[in-house]
Write an enzyme that holds these catalytic residues in place. Structure first.
Site, short mmCIF file in Angstrom:
data_model
loop_
_atom_site.label_atom_id
_atom_site.label_comp_id
_atom_site.label_asym_id
_atom_site.label_seq_id
_atom_site.Cartn_x
_atom_site.Cartn_y
_atom_site.Cartn_z
CG ASP A 142 82.11 30.89 123.07
OD1 ASP A 142 81.62 30.96 121.93
OD2 ASP A 142 82.40 31.88 123.75
N GLY A 143 80.10 28.56 121.19
CA GLY A 143 78.67 28.56 120.85
C GLY A 143 77.95 29.85 121.20
N GLY B 222 77.39 26.30 114.48
CA GLY B 222 78.18 26.08 115.69
C GLY B 222 77.68 26.88 116.87
NE ARG B 223 78.60 32.67 115.97
CZ ARG B 223 79.05 33.89 116.02
NH1 ARG B 223 79.05 34.55 117.15
NH2 ARG B 223 79.49 34.47 114.93
NE ARG C 101 74.11 28.70 106.74
CZ ARG C 101 74.45 29.76 107.44
NH1 ARG C 101 75.52 30.44 107.10
NH2 ARG C 101 73.75 30.14 108.47
CE LYS D 31 75.55 34.96 113.87
NZ LYS D 31 75.66 35.87 112.73
CG ASP E 248 80.74 29.32 105.57
OD1 ASP E 248 81.64 29.57 104.75
OD2 ASP E 248 80.75 29.77 106.73
NE ARG F 24 70.99 34.46 110.85
CZ ARG F 24 72.27 34.24 110.54
NH1 ARG F 24 73.12 35.24 110.44
NH2 ARG F 24 72.70 33.03 110.36
N GLY G 99 78.72 24.04 109.77
CA GLY G 99 77.42 23.86 110.43
C GLY G 99 77.15 24.94 111.46
P1 AMP Z 1 80.93 32.78 110.67
O1 AMP Z 1 82.30 33.35 110.57
O2 AMP Z 1 80.07 33.45 111.70
O3 AMP Z 1 80.26 32.65 109.36
O4 AMP Z 1 81.14 31.31 111.23
C1 AMP Z 1 81.84 30.31 110.54
C2 AMP Z 1 81.64 29.00 111.24
O5 AMP Z 1 82.14 29.05 112.58
C3 AMP Z 1 80.19 28.55 111.37
O6 AMP Z 1 80.17 27.15 111.29
C4 AMP Z 1 79.83 29.02 112.74
O7 AMP Z 1 78.75 28.31 113.31
C5 AMP Z 1 81.11 28.76 113.51
N1 AMP Z 1 81.25 29.63 114.66
C6 AMP Z 1 81.45 30.96 114.67
N2 AMP Z 1 81.54 31.43 115.92
C7 AMP Z 1 81.39 30.38 116.75
C8 AMP Z 1 81.39 30.20 118.16
N3 AMP Z 1 81.58 31.22 118.99
N4 AMP Z 1 81.20 28.97 118.63
C9 AMP Z 1 81.02 27.93 117.81
N5 AMP Z 1 81.02 28.02 116.47
C10 AMP Z 1 81.20 29.22 115.94
MG MG Z 2 78.50 32.07 108.77
#
Ligand code: AMP
Ligand code: MG
Length: 520
Positions: A139-140, A106-107, A201, A127, A270, A194, A104
């Site tokens: 940390d979002g 997350g940030r 997805r 983002k 994803d 973005r 989901g």
């Molecule tokens: P990504 O590698 O950017 O595709 O992220 C994979 C998953 O990790 C997704 O669910 C993102 O929302 C979550 N995510 C990535 N970075 C962070 C972050 N700094 N804080 C919270 N969730 C994250």
């Molecule tokens: Mg991603």
């Protein structure tokens, strides 16, 4: 400095701002239960780094004379445009082949949808705007480096004609965030705005399929059909047709990546948008000296997402999508599997067709012959054997249409002052003679052909060392000039600019080996 000290008198958090976006919220209203409502965190001191005025115009966004400060407040999430409704979307996904049932946003927050000048619906997403119900241990937040990288690369991809999410704005938040890759452990917090055809997805389908939520799954599939593939609605088997249309777009997309030497780096389910756009520019990078085994990502130790594997991984991801759709395709599971398997098997031929179609244009061909794929493959083999820079190699070809190979020869020497050896001169001339013979079957003036080729073989791409230099200057000296200069070049990638020769060259030997990070 605490947050309250820096902004107490100017806080716009939670207010609205006079930027006109005619929001529509089809995802939020039609897919109830597919997301969580969430406000963005307050950014203590938002500063605008970049704003894509041209894109804002295409997207029908009325800026109403907003100045930089207002834009920074808006696109940090502090003061959202009227009508925004921020939500974090639920999804799951296979990451490096392993299934994670809940990922989901997350940030990231989808603040709403709107319609561009062509009437097409698009998403606007922040983002890096703070934690959500899906943040797990994260940390979002987003760091400045990855935000600049996504901005540069996604805008370059668009200019290169590759379907992609876009970058509307980038701001720094005034916060310092903890990142292990940073030398001093701290990075500058930033937010990327973005836009995308949608953020649905393969992993969104997986989220509901794995929970056995058939109604949700059907709702999602119907929504995707209505939004992206309306022709599937009246097909005999709408969900099978949906799968096959998604497969076609993925095939065209990955063929486009291969034809510009783009390595996505983290092709998890994803990170696979069903719209057929490139999404999630994490550890992505462009290949330089051609080697199909190239992997840049520090976490991809097995080379799962190596350049040469991208088409196979796209097919693998499609198979995961197919699995989720089985109960919708046919009540008889064996029948559903047969039908879906056929579609998944069709992916490779479809990819090959797309690849050779795109390669033909790079080679200056406007008609089709059976041997064209071999001609293109043999050129790549030549590039590989002699470690030719992929982008420079293709760009140079148009300069050899008059049968003078001198534009190519410097590329065939690691050190341009040394003399090319006989072996590769022979290899190169043999391939070149075949190519010219083939061109003779598709007559065109040298001028027209070189224009065609130059419009499809970029001179400027976001080369890894240039991206890193731009990020370094921004992070260490608050100097965004290199970022802006590189952005200007890569968003007009086919037009040669004066005094910019160095931007067209591969990285110096001292730059390799190059590694990218997910930036999370
Ligand atoms: P990504 O590698 O950017 O595709 O992220 C994979 C998953 O990790 C997704 O669910 C993102 O929302 C979550 N995510 C990535 N970075 C962070 C972050 N700094 N804080 C919270 N969730 C994250
Ligand atoms: Mg991603």
């Amino acid at each position: 400095m605490s947050q309250s000290e820096s902004h107490s008198n100017r806080s716009t958090h939670g207010k609205t701002i006079d930027i006109g976006i005619d929001f529509d919220h089809s995802y939020a209203t039609q897919l109830f239960g597919f997301y969580q409502n969430q406000r963005p965190d307050e950014a203590p001191d938002p500063q605008l780094i970049a704003f894509n005025h041209r894109l804002a115009g295409e997207l029908n966004i009325q800026l109403n004379n907003a100045d930089e400060e207002a834009l920074a407040h808006c696109f940090s999430g502090n003061a959202l445009p009227k009508g925004a409704n921020p939500i974090a979307l639920a999804y799951a996904g296979h990451q490096f082949g392993h299934y994670t049932p809940q990922l989901g946003d997350g940030r990231a927050l989808l603040i709403g949808e709107a319609f561009n000048r062509d009437g097409a619906r698009y998403d606007i997403q922040l983002k890096g705007s703070g934690r959500t119900a899906f943040s797990r241990s994260g940390d979002g937040k987003a760091a400045l480096g990855p935000v600049l990288r996504e901005y540069l690369v996604s805008e370059a991809m668009h200019a290169l004609g590759v379907p992609t999410t876009r970058a509307l704005a980038a701001v720094t938040t005034g916060e310092r965030i903890i990142r292990r890759q940073a030398l001093d452990q701290f990075s500058i917090g930033a937010i990327l705005t973005r836009t995308a055809a949608s953020h649905i997805r393969v992993g969104t389908f997986q989220f509901f399929a794995h929970q056995g939520e058939l109604n949700h799954l059907r709702q999602l599939a119907d929504y995707v059909i209505a939004r992206h593939y309306p022709n599937a609605r009246d097909a005999k088997r709408p969900y099978l047709t949906l799968l096959s249309l998604i497969a076609e777009r993925q095939a065209a997309l990955v063929a486009a990546w291969q034809c510009i030497g783009f390595i996505h780096g983290v092709m998890n389910t994803d990170n696979t948008a069903v719209s057929g756009e490139t999404i999630d520019y994490g550890p992505c990078a462009f290949i330089d000296r051609y080697d199909p085994d190239t992997v840049f990502s520090s976490i991809d130790s097995e080379g799962r997402y190596a350049y040469k594997n991208q088409p196979y991984i796209a097919q693998w991801n499609l198979a995961r999508l197919a699995e989720t759709l089985l109960p919708l395709i046919d009540q008889d599971e064996a029948q559903a599997i047969d039908l879906a398997t056929d579609v998944v098997h069709q992916f490779m031929p479809s990819y090959q067709t797309q690849w050779v179609k795109q390669m033909r244009i790079k080679l200056g061909l406007t008609d089709a012959h059976n041997d064209d794929a071999k001609l293109a493959h043999d050129l790549l083999q030549l590039f590989e054997a002699h470690q030719i820079d992929f982008t420079q190699g293709f760009r140079a070809l148009a300069r050899t249409l008059n049968n003078d190979l001198s534009a190519l020869t410097p590329l065939f020497t690691a050190d341009s002052s040394s003399t090319p050896n006989q072996l590769w001169l022979n290899d190169c001339s043999a391939w070149h003679a075949r190519w010219l013979q083939r061109l003779a079957q598709n007559p065109m003036s040298i001028n027209d052909r070189s224009t065609l080729m130059d419009n499809h073989n970029p001179i400027y791409i976001p080369r890894n060392h240039l991206v890193e230099q731009a990020i370094f200057a921004a992070e260490t000296s608050n100097d965004f000039a290199p970022f802006k200069q590189l952005l200007a070049l890569v968003t007009q990638p086919f037009i040669e600019k004066q005094d910019c020769e160095d931007f067209a060259k591969p990285a110096p030997a001292s730059f390799s080996p190059y590694q990218t990070f997910c930036g999370t």
